[in-house]
Design a protein around this motif. Structure first.
Motif, PDB file in Angstrom:
ATOM      1  N   UNK A 181       0.821  -1.215   0.000  1.00 55.04           N
ATOM      2  CA  UNK A 181       0.000   0.000   0.000  1.00 55.04           C
ATOM      3  C   UNK A 181       0.853   1.262   0.000  1.00 55.04           C
ATOM      4  N   UNK A 182       1.967   1.229   0.727  1.00 53.24           N
ATOM      5  CA  UNK A 182       2.819   2.426   0.779  1.00 53.24           C
ATOM      6  C   UNK A 182       3.474   2.689  -0.577  1.00 53.24           C
ATOM      7  N   UNK A 183       3.903   1.602  -1.247  1.00 50.43           N
ATOM      8  CA  UNK A 183       4.511   1.751  -2.580  1.00 50.43           C
ATOM      9  C   UNK A 183       3.481   2.311  -3.561  1.00 50.43           C
ATOM     10  N   UNK A 184       2.250   1.800  -3.496  1.00 49.15           N
ATOM     11  CA  UNK A 184       1.194   2.264  -4.391  1.00 49.15           C
ATOM     12  C   UNK A 184       0.913   3.749  -4.170  1.00 49.15           C
ATOM     13  N   UNK A 185       0.746   4.139  -2.910  1.00 51.09           N
ATOM     14  CA  UNK A 185       0.429   5.537  -2.618  1.00 51.09           C
ATOM     15  C   UNK A 185       1.565   6.461  -3.043  1.00 51.09           C
ATOM     16  N   UNK A 186       2.798   6.042  -2.848  1.00 56.01           N
ATOM     17  CA  UNK A 186       3.949   6.890  -3.165  1.00 56.01           C
ATOM     18  C   UNK A 186       4.244   6.933  -4.667  1.00 56.01           C
ATOM     19  N   UNK A 187       4.364   5.760  -5.272  1.00 57.10           N
ATOM     20  CA  UNK A 187       4.831   5.705  -6.656  1.00 57.10           C
ATOM     21  C   UNK A 187       3.723   5.880  -7.685  1.00 57.10           C
ATOM     22  N   UNK A 188       2.520   5.393  -7.379  1.00 57.37           N
ATOM     23  CA  UNK A 188       1.426   5.473  -8.354  1.00 57.37           C
ATOM     24  C   UNK A 188       0.618   6.757  -8.187  1.00 57.37           C
ATOM     25  N   UNK A 189       0.300   7.104  -6.941  1.00 52.60           N
ATOM     26  CA  UNK A 189      -0.552   8.270  -6.698  1.00 52.60           C
ATOM     27  C   UNK A 189       0.231   9.500  -6.239  1.00 52.60           C
ATOM     28  N   UNK A 190       1.540   9.351  -6.069  1.00 49.10           N
ATOM     29  CA  UNK A 190       2.377  10.507  -5.733  1.00 49.10           C
ATOM     30  C   UNK A 190       2.082  11.116  -4.379  1.00 49.10           C
TER      31      UNK A 190
END
Length: 389
Positions: free
Chosen positions: A226-235
């Motif tokens: 979830x942290x990778x998604x929020x950081x890398x995908x949603x900025x």
């Protein structure tokens, strides 16, 4: 009405779930600090972390055999203090060669406790004659959050001390609860004989095992990525990134607070079916999320949908083993770890080969399959027991 003895066993079981939530989270939330302490690269860290679910599966299977002979009360009185000791030793381990055997102990013990505490939860539920298992899992979630809050408050203290202090409470709670847990005889329903040949059949348990595995594929996807998604995908910024997991856990807790009432009123198959649908919608929201607020809402929906699956899996497994051997529960619990291992590898592999949005399509599909498996959550008991009350 439940007797005073039944109430004592219920309180003791609440304590066991609380101790397990506190103990497990006290190690899990220190992974980054342990990585820094021992100078581990990502590959080595991943291998070390895999020790826990693999050995937990071994511990769960062993717990089923142990409890069938001697009961889950004795199992918990041995294994739960061992979990606390392993957490303390993890913080104290000065190097990787000493850390590995500690993680081995933690994995086996935590798997045994996961199985044993759900055996106790099912025994209490059987004696009460109504759904109560969601409440136990709710307590687990609350004390997991408490461990995280403690780690945040005590961040400036030495790591061994931060990990050891909650374990003093864990050992005390375990010793207190051990006196009042259901005995081997109390885990059995009145006038119920063991299954023919002493064996619990696999076939009716398979839908529960699959649903448990698919649940934990989804949980592993959210927990690990979830942290990778929020950081890398949603900025998302550093202050926004944690909100996705916070929303997931808060939704899980909120649903479990009302889960027993819903199961009593609508039946376990119905709430698992609805839960699977909500989780599917949540993962679809993650795949399609155009911005951070909707991404956070989507993660919350996944927690809301998945929250009911584990308690109802154990409850249904208990109905398939009315003699209270614990074998069915241990089998279902094993797929907890299977799902978590597969989920981490599957989602991580797809993300590396394609991208993170595509990776979350895997738990989306499996959450949808839970809908089809829901009818297995209302099985006909292997033997119809006489009512206790």
């Amino acid at each position: 009405m439940p007797s005073q003895r039944d109430r004592q066993a219920r309180v003791a079981t609440y304590v066991v779930y609380a101790v397990q939530g506190l103990s497990f989270a006290s190690l899990l939330i220190q992974v980054a600090n342990l990585q820094a302490k021992h100078g581990l690269d990502e590959g080595t860290l991943t291998l070390l972390l895999l020790i826990v679910p693999v050995l937990a599966g071994v511990g769960s299977v062993a717990a089923g055999a142990f409890a069938a002979r001697l009961g889950s009360k004795l199992l918990l009185r041995i294994a739960q203090p061992a979990v606390a000791v392993a957490v303390v030793l993890t913080g104290l381990a000065p190097n990787v060669p000493l850390l590995v055997p500690v993680l081995l102990l933690f994995g086996v013990a935590v798997g045994a406790v996961d199985a044993g505490m759900n055996m106790q939860g099912v025994a209490v539920e059987r004696r009460y004659g109504v759904q109560v298992l969601n409440g136990f899992h709710c307590v687990w979630s609350v004390f997991s959050m408490a461990a995280a809050l403690w780690a945040s408050v005590a961040a400036g203290l030495p790591l061994p001390l931060v990990m050891a202090i909650p374990m003093v409470l864990a050992v005390a709670g375990s010793l207190y609860a051990g006196r009042d847990l259901c005995t081997k005889d109390e885990e059995k329903a009145d006038s119920v004989a063991a299954p023919a040949g002493g064996k619990v059949p696999w076939r009716p348990i398979i839908p529960l095992c699959l649903a448990m595995a698919f649940l934990y594929v989804g949980d592993a996807a959210v927990s690990n990525f979830n942290t990778v998604f929020m950081k890398d995908v949603l900025g998302a910024s550093a202050s926004v990134i944690p909100l996705a997991y916070a929303a997931y856990q808060a939704a899980t807790l909120a649903v479990r607070l009302g889960g027993d009432f819903a199961a009593r009123r609508y039946g376990p198959a119905a709430i698992v079916r609805v839960g699977g649908a909500i989780a599917t919608l949540g993962f679809l929201g993650v795949v399609l999320a155009p911005n951070q607020p909707l991404g956070i809402v989507a993660f919350a929906l996944t927690g809301m949908g998945l929250a009911v699956v584990a308690p109802q899996s154990f409850s249904a497994a208990g109905k398939l083993d009315p003699a209270g051997t614990g074998v069915a529960i241990a089998r279902v619990n094993l797929f907890n770890y299977v799902g978590f291992i597969v989920g981490a590898a599957l989602v991580g592999g797809i993300a590396e080969a394609a991208d993170m949005r595509v990776a979350f399509a895997a738990p989306l599909v499996l959450a949808a399959v839970i809908i089809a498996l829901a009818s297995g959550f209302q099985p006909k008991p292997a033997v119809v027991p006489h009512k206790i009350y």
